[in-house]
Design an enzyme around this catalytic site. Structure first.
Site, PDB file in Angstrom:
ATOM      1  N   SER A 286     -17.084 -26.526  19.229  1.00 15.06           N
ATOM      2  CA  SER A 286     -16.399 -25.235  19.126  1.00 15.06           C
ATOM      3  C   SER A 286     -16.661 -24.400  20.384  1.00 15.06           C
ATOM      4  O   SER A 286     -16.310 -24.826  21.476  1.00 15.06           O
ATOM      5  CB  SER A 286     -16.858 -24.525  17.847  1.00 15.06           C
ATOM      6  OG  SER A 286     -16.071 -23.388  17.581  1.00 15.06           O
TER       7      SER A 286
ATOM      8  N   GLU B  93      -9.006 -25.292  13.790  1.00 13.91           N
ATOM      9  CA  GLU B  93      -8.847 -26.626  14.371  1.00 13.91           C
ATOM     10  C   GLU B  93      -7.450 -26.822  14.941  1.00 13.91           C
ATOM     11  O   GLU B  93      -7.265 -27.552  15.929  1.00 13.91           O
ATOM     12  CB  GLU B  93      -9.167 -27.698  13.338  1.00 13.91           C
ATOM     13  CG  GLU B  93      -9.475 -29.055  13.945  1.00 13.91           C
ATOM     14  CD  GLU B  93     -10.766 -29.044  14.758  1.00 13.91           C
ATOM     15  OE1 GLU B  93     -11.083 -30.090  15.362  1.00 13.91           O
ATOM     16  OE2 GLU B  93     -11.464 -28.009  14.810  1.00 13.91           O
TER      17      GLU B  93
ATOM     18  N   HIS C  75     -12.311 -27.674  11.280  1.00 11.39           N
ATOM     19  CA  HIS C  75     -13.303 -27.127  12.203  1.00 11.39           C
ATOM     20  C   HIS C  75     -14.654 -27.029  11.501  1.00 11.39           C
ATOM     21  O   HIS C  75     -15.068 -25.942  11.061  1.00 11.39           O
ATOM     22  CB  HIS C  75     -12.817 -25.748  12.661  1.00 11.39           C
ATOM     23  CG  HIS C  75     -13.353 -25.307  13.987  1.00 11.39           C
ATOM     24  ND1 HIS C  75     -12.936 -25.860  15.181  1.00 11.39           N
ATOM     25  CD2 HIS C  75     -14.262 -24.356  14.313  1.00 11.39           C
ATOM     26  CE1 HIS C  75     -13.547 -25.248  16.184  1.00 11.39           C
ATOM     27  NE2 HIS C  75     -14.376 -24.342  15.680  1.00 11.39           N
TER      28      HIS C  75
END
Length: 315
Positions: A155, A262, A292
């Site tokens: 991330s 995501e 994510h």
């Protein structure tokens, strides 16, 4: 929630890898005292104050290292790579030291212009300086190489890993991004970062890289800096926002949030893939179903592991 997880992890590590200890500074004989394959917590001096760093020393006393960077919600007391993945187990038999910098909440692991003006921050984030100067110099006292390192992040840490590798090719031999936002200059993404950083600690993005158009934004954009990565082994992974079996046990709200994040990461991965292809730069880019969340990044690290070991010359 994370503190409870950290306590459990610490108990497991003590039983599996030996006592967790903290060192203020290495001594001249530190290299000979490094417990091969063991887990340890260090306290490393920096311009930001003492920074905790968790390490798993190389299994056979080797000098290669892999730095792993957290996401936006990086806890202050441990790395989520330690508490939320099996990274320690994946590399436990390998002759490479795992390095987990602790902290960096909403920092993007970069050198900021000034302290955040919206949350009364008392110091200026200088994470690039820490990760490429202060920390390597400190770890050198334990026999860790300053020129044979790999770096990967999830991330927030994904773009940071690519940029740190691009700007410090004398240190890093591999770069990996797992669901990273690799194109922060993409239209309106700066406002998305502003909202995320405000939500996660009231940080002001303008104090990091200045307003949109400031040269710091381009310097920290992996797509724009792609040419600087030529010749470097790279692994980029992203989901497409579509939930998979890994998401089945997660709360509906968490899954929905992870789907949106995501989908954004996928856009960045695709733009990066197209950019390196246009430049004729080899890179492994995997995009598939997923959201994510840490289980996907654990899987991505496992996929990247053979590339990491090869890049570092670890057998």
């Amino acid at each position: 929630m994370w503190k409870i997880g950290a306590a459990v992890v610490a108990a497991v590590l003590v039983s599996s890898f030996g006592a967790v200890t903290a060192d203020a500074a290495p001594t001249r004989t530190a290299e000979s005292r490094v417990p091969a394959g063991r887990f340890q917590e260090l306290l490393v001096p920096s311009s930001m104050g003492p920074i905790p760093v968790q390490v798993q020393w190389a299994a056979h006393g080797g000098s290669a290292a892999l730095y792993l960077l957290d996401g936006l919600r990086a806890p202050a007391d441990h790395s989520q790579w330690v508490s939320d993945t099996d990274a320690l187990r994946q590399f436990v038999g390998d002759n490479v030291t795992l390095v987990f910098p602790v902290g960096g909440h909403s920092s993007f692991y970069t050198d900021w212009y000034r302290p955040s003006s919206t949350n009364h921050q008392r110091f200026t984030y200088k994470w690039e300086s820490f990760l490429t100067r202060e920390l390597p110099a400190y770890l050198a006292g334990y026999g860790v190489s300053r020129t044979n390192d790999a770096i990967a992040g999830a991330s927030m840490g994904g773009d940071a890993a690519m940029i740190l590798a691009a700007n410090h090719r004398n240190q890093f031999r591999f770069a990996g991004s797992f669901s990273g936002f690799l194109n922060p200059t993409f239209p309106l993404w700066n406002e998305g970062m502003r909202a995320a950083m405000w939500d996660e600690g009231n940080f002001n993005v303008d104090d990091m890289w200045g307003p949109p158009g400031d040269p710091a934004w381009k310097r920290n954009d992996a797509v724009i800096q792609a040419a600087a990565l030529r010749g470097l082994p790279m692994y980029v992974s992203s989901g497409n926002g579509v939930p998979g079996p890994i998401d089945a046990s997660r709360a509906v709200g968490d899954t929905a949030n992870g789907m949106g994040l995501e989908a954004m990461a996928e856009v960045g991965a695709e733009i990066f893939r197209d950019r390196v292809r246009a430049l004729g730069i080899p890179a492994r880019v995997d995009i598939g179903n997923g959201t994510h969340t840490w289980p996907y990044w654990q899987r991505a690290l496992a996929a990247a592991r053979p590339m990491i070991l090869a890049a570092l010359g670890v057998r």
